[in-house]
Design a protein around this motif. Structure first.
Motif, PDB file in Angstrom:
ATOM      1  N   ILE A 148      46.796  45.860  35.560  1.00 36.33           N
ATOM      2  CA  ILE A 148      46.689  44.680  36.419  1.00 36.33           C
ATOM      3  C   ILE A 148      45.915  43.557  35.752  1.00 36.33           C
ATOM      4  CG2 ILE A 148      45.896  43.816  38.655  1.00 36.33           C
ATOM      5  CD1 ILE A 148      46.440  46.567  39.810  1.00 36.33           C
ATOM      6  N   ASN A 149      44.625  43.727  35.537  1.00 42.65           N
ATOM      7  CA  ASN A 149      43.836  42.611  35.017  1.00 42.65           C
ATOM      8  C   ASN A 149      43.299  42.814  33.619  1.00 42.65           C
ATOM      9  OD1 ASN A 149      42.356  44.370  37.049  1.00 42.65           O
ATOM     10  ND2 ASN A 149      40.620  43.548  35.933  1.00 42.65           N
ATOM     11  N   GLY A 150      43.391  44.027  33.072  1.00 43.10           N
ATOM     12  CA  GLY A 150      42.873  44.233  31.732  1.00 43.10           C
ATOM     13  C   GLY A 150      41.420  43.846  31.623  1.00 43.10           C
ATOM     14  N   TYR A 151      41.097  42.967  30.669  1.00 34.88           N
ATOM     15  CA  TYR A 151      39.707  42.596  30.394  1.00 34.88           C
ATOM     16  C   TYR A 151      39.273  41.300  31.068  1.00 34.88           C
ATOM     17  CZ  TYR A 151      39.924  46.082  26.626  1.00 34.88           C
ATOM     18  OH  TYR A 151      40.058  47.248  25.911  1.00 34.88           O
ATOM     19  N   PHE A 152      40.179  40.611  31.790  1.00 36.88           N
ATOM     20  CA  PHE A 152      39.869  39.246  32.192  1.00 36.88           C
ATOM     21  C   PHE A 152      40.119  38.985  33.675  1.00 36.88           C
ATOM     22  CE2 PHE A 152      41.516  39.013  27.728  1.00 36.88           C
ATOM     23  CZ  PHE A 152      40.272  38.863  27.119  1.00 36.88           C
ATOM     24  N   LEU A 153      39.330  38.051  34.229  1.00 38.45           N
ATOM     25  CA  LEU A 153      39.482  37.549  35.593  1.00 38.45           C
ATOM     26  C   LEU A 153      39.615  36.035  35.551  1.00 38.45           C
ATOM     27  CD1 LEU A 153      36.617  39.345  37.604  1.00 38.45           C
ATOM     28  CD2 LEU A 153      39.056  39.904  37.673  1.00 38.45           C
ATOM     29  N   CYS A 154      40.248  35.464  36.572  1.00 38.38           N
ATOM     30  CA  CYS A 154      40.232  34.003  36.695  1.00 38.38           C
ATOM     31  C   CYS A 154      38.909  33.580  37.333  1.00 38.38           C
ATOM     32  CB  CYS A 154      41.421  33.513  37.527  1.00 38.38           C
ATOM     33  SG  CYS A 154      41.248  33.774  39.311  1.00 38.38           S
ATOM     34  N   ASP A 155      38.610  32.296  37.272  1.00 38.52           N
ATOM     35  CA  ASP A 155      37.333  31.790  37.782  1.00 38.52           C
ATOM     36  C   ASP A 155      37.233  31.885  39.299  1.00 38.52           C
ATOM     37  OD1 ASP A 155      36.647  31.313  35.225  1.00 38.52           O
ATOM     38  OD2 ASP A 155      36.630  29.129  35.348  1.00 38.52           O
TER      39      ASP A 155
ATOM     40  N   ASN B 140      35.251  33.937  31.824  1.00 38.08           N
ATOM     41  CA  ASN B 140      35.351  35.087  30.926  1.00 38.08           C
ATOM     42  C   ASN B 140      34.476  34.918  29.684  1.00 38.08           C
ATOM     43  OD1 ASN B 140      37.577  36.918  32.105  1.00 38.08           O
ATOM     44  ND2 ASN B 140      38.496  34.884  32.177  1.00 38.08           N
ATOM     45  N   LEU B 141      34.056  33.681  29.398  1.00 37.03           N
ATOM     46  CA  LEU B 141      33.136  33.473  28.286  1.00 37.03           C
ATOM     47  C   LEU B 141      31.852  34.274  28.495  1.00 37.03           C
ATOM     48  CD1 LEU B 141      33.493  29.605  27.817  1.00 37.03           C
ATOM     49  CD2 LEU B 141      34.509  31.403  26.402  1.00 37.03           C
ATOM     50  N   VAL B 142      31.476  34.472  29.746  1.00 36.49           N
ATOM     51  CA  VAL B 142      30.260  35.224  30.062  1.00 36.49           C
ATOM     52  C   VAL B 142      30.364  36.647  29.545  1.00 36.49           C
ATOM     53  CG1 VAL B 142      28.850  36.118  31.950  1.00 36.49           C
ATOM     54  CG2 VAL B 142      29.795  33.805  32.082  1.00 36.49           C
TER      55      VAL B 142
ATOM     56  N   ARG C  72      36.099  35.365  39.915  1.00 39.53           N
ATOM     57  CA  ARG C  72      34.755  35.658  39.408  1.00 39.53           C
ATOM     58  C   ARG C  72      33.665  34.956  40.218  1.00 39.53           C
ATOM     59  NH1 ARG C  72      33.040  37.733  34.677  1.00 39.53           N
ATOM     60  NH2 ARG C  72      35.160  37.638  33.822  1.00 39.53           N
ATOM     61  N   PHE C  73      33.915  33.717  40.632  1.00 39.22           N
ATOM     62  CA  PHE C  73      32.866  32.931  41.276  1.00 39.22           C
ATOM     63  C   PHE C  73      33.077  32.736  42.774  1.00 39.22           C
ATOM     64  CE2 PHE C  73      33.176  31.230  36.847  1.00 39.22           C
ATOM     65  CZ  PHE C  73      31.990  31.788  36.385  1.00 39.22           C
ATOM     66  N   GLY C  74      34.218  33.197  43.296  1.00 39.85           N
ATOM     67  CA  GLY C  74      34.486  33.013  44.719  1.00 39.85           C
ATOM     68  C   GLY C  74      33.731  33.962  45.621  1.00 39.85           C
TER      69      GLY C  74
END
Length: 947
Positions: free
Chosen positions: A263-270, A196-198, A273-275
């Motif tokens: 559900i997720n608002g502004y954020f995803l888990c890694d 999410n830093l991205v 995001r990368f899977g």
């Protein structure tokens, strides 16, 4: 609702906001950096300066920061005043003094918030010509690139990473103009939300390293709304694809968050995001494969493995059709096996092909029973399944036997926010607005009670008021004791040690005294009694307050709860299928098994799987080569989520539709289309399959599902169908700046070729059509004039942080309410021998999920097979950390590396569920096994010596 005046215009707005929030909600452009809608204000960047006037007679006013200024009724403000504009221009010029101005080579270019705010502030001329400060960048692991020279010290990264997500290994180092945001030393960021830093970073300090490997600009990505397929939370995503420019087909290049308020608002888990990169894996199935019939001199394949070669799709479909025809004429038995990681539409199509009586869920009995129990619990009117904001609003949370930080990471992030509610309540008593984030965090006081009960819940220990590592049986007994105390009936209370009884009393008091209690559990420890215990507590609380209690139950896979809707309880598991095959039903009749996007070796014990795969013909539809593929006679390439359209039902019972981002490579298509094509070739030989053969759109199947299953009737109205138009236009997947479309295929042909036609969605695989995310939920490219970054999402929300306009693309299951007479379940188990250990499943953010484990970056950080045991059990068996040990079951054995933990309950052996190398062990969890040491291996981690 206060009335305020901004630049001469009067507005009525919601009370309790700051001025920046109000301006953005009203559509007024006001620059900012440090403020974030989910993290509040700290006033660090001074970029949102405005002028506040005392009254209409005041001609000068005073300079205030919008993010730190509470609105007041009758307030008079100016965003466009010359003094405010000059101040903002000076701030941005100072911030840019040491910036490298490397936009042409910066991966953030074209979606950079810094670019947008610089332009918005009018800073177009660089006057500074001196030497710039420079930093050394760090290695932060395979997910994140680091370029500190672009930093403007907004502090967003550390505020999110440390304060919001609970990470500890990223910090602001240094002082003055030498502030450095990084780690104490190079190394992979430890938080599962580092990606999410991205999106949080307004410049290009943190960028997506996986995207860097096949980078293109944002405007050259083709996007569509999608759903993350790596767990059952159902986070909304915006995958982006693009052709590589060398004449090859499009590839999936990245995944970003797509805002969904509930559900997720502004954020995803890694993992989410990368899977995505499993789609581009070398193990991807792109062509139809069939068993080679040539006699080979020798082969490295296993005893039962088959050698495959390409086959023409028409020939393969005809072979499949012949199998179907034989089955319809009673000369062959045709069996279908579904999958919880495939869409409702794919599963329903297979069910229609083979018939409901020959269709199985692709799960073992225990897992399917757990899903039916979840479904049954959620029907109880004394409880409800909360949304993510409701979880964040809970003032007391009890987590029972579920490693949510691994199995449902976005829910764990929401629980972390719930821990601050007591602090927020204190702030409200002091009349400190909650958006004053820095002030609120300075308030003293313990966090809201978070009670963690179960195995290995260490990921949330820093916010837990109580952490009780225990077995599934102990967890269920503990839950039953709490439920008895809440209901006032101690007659069924289990016998617990004195210390645990005191904890149970304390937990019951905390939950009973909470205004918004929340219970979280799930299928993680694969124990029905734990689910019963969670339900008993929730219903007891619901009865006490005479209002439904929040109960979140985490399911294992993206469509686990969806596939459970297709079966009656007690039917459809793999053991039943194996028993049916072994009993010799229809003796003498050949058997064909059609497997839908499922690796059976992950689902059931070896004996059951071998019984099924010993069928005369095995037909597989899947996207990746796996162990089951080695045994298949015919393999059809199935579309991944980003290449298809369909519906998933998440753990909350919410149905959501996802859309194809791009056309799959080679002969890839949705599994239901392969089934429909095969049925079509049967023609008059199988008249009962006419409906299946006639389906042309994904929505045809959705409507058929809605018609047959009353609880899924809302699927018929979920999302717009293929005939939907806006002003006669489809929705464009490509941006209005999409480049090179006529040149990208010039090597093969000069003339521009027409884009692929999409038969399922009212969307075009081109830049022609509607591109405004405010007009339709189908636009996943969030962009607005002057707002090129993901910060532009506020332009399409009803208010900042609120739901998206015109984006209600979800529907809850319409299940009949049905209260259970009692949620009490028997506890206790058969005694085990001293040599045995209780196998308990552990979960890994990287490795437990089947698909993301095949993504290149995630695969690089997956642990080697290991098992965790307590210090006592390790000492008893003379096992040290790092030893190579063997897990022995009657049916199989597995070699792993030993780990020792003080939190592992005595008498148990924690085994990572689904970890590569241990996939087949998943079917035996929980269970019992013996453990023996093979050798002691030198390990820096354990400090051991070779032996």
């Amino acid at each position: 609702m206060p009335n305020i005046t901004i630049d001469g215009e009067q507005y009525e707005i919601e009370d309790g906001q700051n001025l920046l929030n109000a301006c953005l909600s009203l559509g007024i452009n006001l620059p900012y950096f440090c403020w974030h809608p989910a993290m509040g204000s700290v006033g660090a960047c001074r970029q949102c300066a405005v002028i506040e006037y005392k009254d209409f007679e005041d001609q000068r006013g005073k300079l205030v920061m919008g993010c730190m200024t509470p609105i007041k009724d009758g307030g008079i403000y100016s965003v466009s005043a010359d003094s405010a504009r000059e101040f903002r221009g000076g701030v941005i010029e100072d911030l840019m003094t040491n910036h490298p101005h490397d936009c042409p080579v910066c991966e953030e270019g074209g979606e950079c918030h810094l670019q947008d705010m610089t332009e918005m502030s009018g800073h177009t001329l660089r006057r500074y010509r001196g030497t710039k400060r420079t930093h050394r960048n760090q290695y932060l692991g395979p997910f994140i690139n680091h370029e500190m020279n672009r930093c403007i010290a907004c502090y967003r990264c550390t505020r999110f990473y440390r304060e919001y997500a609970g990470g500890s290994d990223l910090a602001a180092l240094g002082r003055n103009n030498q502030v450095y945001f990084g780690r104490e030393q190079d190394g992979m960021l430890e938080s599962g939300f580092s990606g999410n830093l991205v999106e949080v970073c307004p410049t290009g300090v943190f960028t997506d390293k996986t995207f860097s490997e096949h980078f293109v600009r944002k405007w050259d990505l083709q996007t569509a709304p999608s759903i993350c397929e790596h767990c059952a939370v159902g986070c909304n995503t915006a995958p982006g694809a693009r052709e590589p420019g060398d004449g090859e087909d499009a590839i999936l290049r990245r995944v970003t968050n797509l805002f969904n308020h509930d559900i997720n608002g502004y954020f995803l888990c890694d993992r989410g995001r990368f899977g995505y990169d499993y789609v581009n894996s070398e193990a991807r199935i792109k062509n139809v494969l069939a068993t080679r019939t040539l006699e080979l001199i020798e082969t490295t394949a296993g005893e039962n493995e088959k050698i495959h070669g390409d086959m023409a799709p028409r020939d393969a479909l005809q072979q499949f059709a012949d199998t179907i025809t034989a089955a319809r004429r009673g000369r062959r038995r045709l069996i279908g096996i579904g999958s919880p990681r495939s869409s409702l539409e794919n599963n329903f199509a297979l069910r229609q092909l083979v018939g409901a009586e020959h269709y199985y869920a692709g799960l073992n009995a225990r897992d399917l029973q757990l899903l039916h129990l979840v479904d049954r619990i959620q029907r109880d009117p004394r409880l409800y399944s909360p949304t993510t904001p409701q979880i964040e609003n809970a003032d007391a949370v009890l987590v029972l036997g579920e490693e949510i930080e691994q199995t449902a990471p976005r829910i764990a992030l929401a629980v972390r926010q719930a821990a601050r509610n007591r602090q927020k309540q204190h702030a409200q008593q002091l009349k400190i607005p909650l958006w004053q984030d820095a002030s609120v965090r300075q308030l003293d006081g313990s966090p809201s009670p978070i009670l963690l009960v179960g195995v290995d819940t260490a990921g949330l220990c820093d916010i837990a008021s109580e952490h009780l590592p225990c077995t599934a049986e102990q967890t269920a007994m503990f839950a039953a004791a709490i439920a008895c105390r809440l209901s006032g009936d101690d007659s069924g209370s289990p016998d617990l040690p004195e210390g645990l009884l005191e904890l149970a009393d304390n937990a019951a008091q905390i939950l009973a005294g909470a205004e918004r209690p929340l219970i979280i559990s799930g299928c993680g420890n694969r124990d029905k009694a734990t689910l019963h215990g969670a339900a008993a507590i929730a219903t007891a609380l619901g009865e006490r307050t005479e209002s439904p209690c929040a109960l979140y139950l985490a399911c294992p896979e993206v469509n686990s709860l969806g596939i459970a809707q297709l079966f009656e309880p007690g039917t459809g598991d793999l053991e039943q299928l194996a028993q049916s095959l072994e009993s010799g039903e229809d003796t003498g009749m050949p058997v064909s098994v059609v497997i839908l996007e499922n690796d059976l070796y992950r689902r059931a014990d070896a004996e059951t799987v071998e019984q099924i795969l010993a069928a005369d013909e095995v037909i597989l539809l899947d996207s990746l080569l796996n162990q089951t593929a080695r045994r298949a006679d015919l393999i059809f390439p199935a579309a991944a989520t980003a290449e298809s359209q369909g519906s998933y039902i998440n753990s909350n019972g919410t149905a959501q539709r996802f859309y194809a981002v791009y056309e799959g490579t080679g002969f890839i298509q949705e599994s239901w289309r392969w089934l429909s094509d095969a049925a079509g070739l049967c023609g008059a030989k199988a008249p009962s399959l006419t409906a299946l053969a006639s389906w042309r759109h994904s929505t045809d199947l959705s409507a058929a599902i809605a018609c047959e299953f009353s609880q899924m009737a809302s699927l018929a109205d979920l999302g717009p169908d293929e005939d939907y138009r806006i002003d006669g236009l489809k929705v464009a997947r490509q941006t209005h700046r999409y480049s090179g479309r006529t040149a990208i295929h010039a090597k093969a042909h000069v003339a521009e070729q027409p884009p692929h036609a999409d038969p399922d969605a009212p969307m075009a695989f081109s830049m022609e059509g509607i591109q405004n995310a405010g007009e339709t939920p189908l636009v996943a490219n969030i962009w607005s004039p002057g707002w090129n970054s993901n910060q532009s999402i506020h332009k399409f929300q009803q208010e900042v942080g609120g739901p998206r306009r015109h984006a209600d693309g979800t529907a809850r299951l319409l299940r009949e309410p049905q209260a259970m007479p009692s949620w009490r379940a028997p506890t206790g188990s058969a005694p085990r021998s001293p040599a045995e250990l209780e196998l308990v499943p552990l979960y890994c953010l990287y490795g437990s999920d089947e698909l993301s484990a095949r993504a290149k970056a995630i695969a690089s950080v997956i642990d080697e097979p290991y098992a965790v045991l307590s210090e006592h059990d390790a000492s008893e068996r003379a096992i040290a950390a790092g030893d190579s040990v063997e897990i022995e079951l009657p049916e199989a054995h597995f070699l792993v590396r030993a780990r020792i933990s003080t939190d592992q309950p005595r008498g148990t052996l924690g085994v990572p569920y689904g970890l590569p190398g241990l996939e087949e062990l998943a079917a035996y969890l929980p269970g019992r096994a013996t453990l023996s040491r093979l050798a002691r291996i030198s390990s820096t981690e354990s400090g051991g010596t070779a032996q």
